[in-house]
Design a protein around this motif. Sequence first.
Motif, PDB file in Angstrom:
ATOM      1  N   ALA A  25      -1.344 -14.728  -4.436  1.00  0.00           N
ATOM      2  CA  ALA A  25      -0.379 -15.030  -3.297  1.00  0.00           C
ATOM      3  C   ALA A  25      -0.081 -13.491  -2.764  1.00  0.00           C
ATOM      4  O   ALA A  25       0.224 -13.258  -1.597  1.00  0.00           O
ATOM      5  N   LEU A  26      -0.449 -12.363  -3.820  1.00  0.00           N
ATOM      6  CA  LEU A  26      -0.170 -11.205  -3.331  1.00  0.00           C
ATOM      7  C   LEU A  26      -1.374 -10.693  -2.639  1.00  0.00           C
ATOM      8  O   LEU A  26      -1.038  -9.813  -1.638  1.00  0.00           O
ATOM      9  N   ALA A  27      -2.432 -10.855  -2.694  1.00  0.00           N
ATOM     10  CA  ALA A  27      -3.760 -10.436  -2.083  1.00  0.00           C
ATOM     11  C   ALA A  27      -3.634 -10.232  -0.553  1.00  0.00           C
ATOM     12  O   ALA A  27      -3.845  -9.184   0.072  1.00  0.00           O
ATOM     13  N   PRO A  28      -3.291 -11.178   0.361  1.00  0.00           N
ATOM     14  CA  PRO A  28      -3.107 -11.002   1.658  1.00  0.00           C
ATOM     15  C   PRO A  28      -1.981 -10.136   2.127  1.00  0.00           C
ATOM     16  O   PRO A  28      -2.096  -9.694   3.213  1.00  0.00           O
ATOM     17  N   LEU A  29      -0.981  -9.812   1.214  1.00  0.00           N
ATOM     18  CA  LEU A  29       0.045  -8.859   1.659  1.00  0.00           C
ATOM     19  C   LEU A  29      -0.168  -7.584   1.339  1.00  0.00           C
ATOM     20  O   LEU A  29       0.510  -6.544   1.733  1.00  0.00           O
ATOM     21  N   LEU A  30      -1.485  -7.154   0.712  1.00  0.00           N
ATOM     22  CA  LEU A  30      -1.770  -5.776   0.452  1.00  0.00           C
ATOM     23  C   LEU A  30      -2.950  -5.386   1.522  1.00  0.00           C
ATOM     24  O   LEU A  30      -3.977  -6.263   1.823  1.00  0.00           O
ATOM     25  N   SER A  31      -2.851  -3.963   2.026  1.00  0.00           N
ATOM     26  CA  SER A  31      -3.856  -3.637   2.766  1.00  0.00           C
ATOM     27  C   SER A  31      -5.200  -3.436   2.347  1.00  0.00           C
ATOM     28  O   SER A  31      -5.190  -3.236   0.823  1.00  0.00           O
ATOM     29  N   ASP A  32      -6.320  -3.496   2.790  1.00  0.00           N
ATOM     30  CA  ASP A  32      -7.531  -3.234   2.332  1.00  0.00           C
ATOM     31  C   ASP A  32      -7.548  -2.033   1.758  1.00  0.00           C
ATOM     32  O   ASP A  32      -8.302  -1.938   0.350  1.00  0.00           O
ATOM     33  N   GLY A  33      -6.776  -0.848   2.192  1.00  0.00           N
ATOM     34  CA  GLY A  33      -6.830   0.521   1.376  1.00  0.00           C
ATOM     35  C   GLY A  33      -5.792   0.621   0.490  1.00  0.00           C
ATOM     36  O   GLY A  33      -5.523   1.693   0.183  1.00  0.00           O
ATOM     37  N   PHE A  34      -5.160  -0.444   0.072  1.00  0.00           N
ATOM     38  CA  PHE A  34      -4.094  -0.614  -0.784  1.00  0.00           C
ATOM     39  C   PHE A  34      -4.503   0.494  -2.084  1.00  0.00           C
ATOM     40  O   PHE A  34      -5.498   0.305  -2.625  1.00  0.00           O
ATOM     41  N   VAL A  35      -3.535   1.394  -2.469  1.00  0.00           N
ATOM     42  CA  VAL A  35      -3.630   2.557  -3.519  1.00  0.00           C
ATOM     43  C   VAL A  35      -2.283   2.094  -4.565  1.00  0.00           C
ATOM     44  O   VAL A  35      -1.263   2.280  -3.989  1.00  0.00           O
ATOM     45  N   HIS A  36      -2.672   1.953  -5.741  1.00  0.00           N
ATOM     46  CA  HIS A  36      -1.403   1.934  -6.662  1.00  0.00           C
ATOM     47  C   HIS A  36      -1.756   3.335  -7.486  1.00  0.00           C
ATOM     48  O   HIS A  36      -2.432   3.386  -8.173  1.00  0.00           O
ATOM     49  N   HIS A  37      -0.609   4.347  -7.314  1.00  0.00           N
ATOM     50  CA  HIS A  37      -0.608   5.421  -8.013  1.00  0.00           C
ATOM     51  C   HIS A  37      -0.102   5.279  -9.258  1.00  0.00           C
ATOM     52  O   HIS A  37       0.917   4.729  -9.300  1.00  0.00           O
ATOM     53  N   ARG A  38      -0.515   5.810 -10.311  1.00  0.00           N
ATOM     54  CA  ARG A  38      -0.378   5.763 -11.604  1.00  0.00           C
ATOM     55  C   ARG A  38       0.305   7.127 -12.124  1.00  0.00           C
ATOM     56  O   ARG A  38      -0.221   8.139 -11.801  1.00  0.00           O
ATOM     57  N   PRO A  39       1.094   7.199 -13.165  1.00  0.00           N
ATOM     58  CA  PRO A  39       1.411   8.448 -13.768  1.00  0.00           C
ATOM     59  C   PRO A  39       0.364   9.387 -14.552  1.00  0.00           C
ATOM     60  O   PRO A  39       0.403  10.501 -14.364  1.00  0.00           O
ATOM     61  N   ASP A  40      -0.621   8.698 -14.673  1.00  0.00           N
ATOM     62  CA  ASP A  40      -1.798   9.347 -15.597  1.00  0.00           C
ATOM     63  C   ASP A  40      -2.892   9.543 -14.613  1.00  0.00           C
ATOM     64  O   ASP A  40      -3.925  10.087 -14.818  1.00  0.00           O
ATOM     65  N   ALA A  41      -2.697   9.656 -12.923  1.00  0.00           N
ATOM     66  CA  ALA A  41      -3.511   9.984 -12.021  1.00  0.00           C
ATOM     67  C   ALA A  41      -4.566   8.815 -12.121  1.00  0.00           C
ATOM     68  O   ALA A  41      -5.670   9.279 -11.202  1.00  0.00           O
ATOM     69  N   ASN A  42      -4.671   7.893 -12.761  1.00  0.00           N
ATOM     70  CA  ASN A  42      -5.858   7.007 -12.678  1.00  0.00           C
ATOM     71  C   ASN A  42      -5.548   5.716 -11.410  1.00  0.00           C
ATOM     72  O   ASN A  42      -5.111   4.806 -11.870  1.00  0.00           O
ATOM     73  N   ASP A  43      -5.283   6.322 -10.106  1.00  0.00           N
ATOM     74  CA  ASP A  43      -5.108   5.378  -9.212  1.00  0.00           C
ATOM     75  C   ASP A  43      -6.167   4.232  -9.158  1.00  0.00           C
ATOM     76  O   ASP A  43      -7.180   4.343  -9.458  1.00  0.00           O
ATOM     77  N   ARG A  44      -5.442   2.972  -8.671  1.00  0.00           N
ATOM     78  CA  ARG A  44      -6.167   1.760  -8.472  1.00  0.00           C
ATOM     79  C   ARG A  44      -6.207   1.543  -7.177  1.00  0.00           C
ATOM     80  O   ARG A  44      -5.316   1.566  -6.435  1.00  0.00           O
ATOM     81  N   GLY A  45      -7.517   0.948  -6.943  1.00  0.00           N
ATOM     82  CA  GLY A  45      -7.507   0.242  -5.440  1.00  0.00           C
ATOM     83  C   GLY A  45      -7.105  -1.148  -5.495  1.00  0.00           C
ATOM     84  O   GLY A  45      -6.729  -1.682  -6.548  1.00  0.00           O
ATOM     85  N   LYS A  46      -7.100  -1.700  -4.424  1.00  0.00           N
ATOM     86  CA  LYS A  46      -6.531  -3.370  -4.327  1.00  0.00           C
ATOM     87  C   LYS A  46      -7.286  -4.324  -5.426  1.00  0.00           C
ATOM     88  O   LYS A  46      -6.386  -4.841  -6.120  1.00  0.00           O
ATOM     89  N   ALA A  47      -8.528  -4.395  -5.466  1.00  0.00           N
ATOM     90  CA  ALA A  47      -9.081  -5.466  -6.264  1.00  0.00           C
ATOM     91  C   ALA A  47      -8.765  -4.898  -7.790  1.00  0.00           C
ATOM     92  O   ALA A  47      -8.492  -5.823  -8.511  1.00  0.00           O
TER      93      ALA A  47
END
Length: 130
Positions: A25-47
């Motif tokens: 249910a979250l997937a369609p609410l995230l942009s294709d370029g979604f980025v999750h910024h982490r404190p350890d600088a290991n950012d994650r993309g949508k998938a």
Amino acid sequence: MTTENNKLIVQQALGALVATGDVEALAPLLSDGFVHHRPDANDRGKAAWLDAVRAALVPLEGMRVEIKHVLADGDHVVMHSRRGLPGGADIVVVDVWRLDDGLIAEAWEIIEPVAEADAHLSWWEEPAGR
């Protein structure tokens, strides 16, 4: 999009996730370029982020979520919650979301175990003997 619309989008996304555990249910609410910024600088993309959420939900089944505040300003929405993990350990989480064109484009989160809060308050205290 208005501030209130952005707030509703985040509430919808997280409400569905918490209520049903439905990561899809979250997937369609995230942009294709979604980025999750982490404190350890290991950012994650949508998938990668959706995979991490999927994996985290299995051991966290039955987690209690108490939303304390949801604040919005323009394209940013902030949610402060207290979560009770199975086994009893509570955590406090602050999620920051940035929306773009009605989709969640970026996310940041800060997680602190409640039991460690006192220790984390001492970093600015002056050392003894000064």
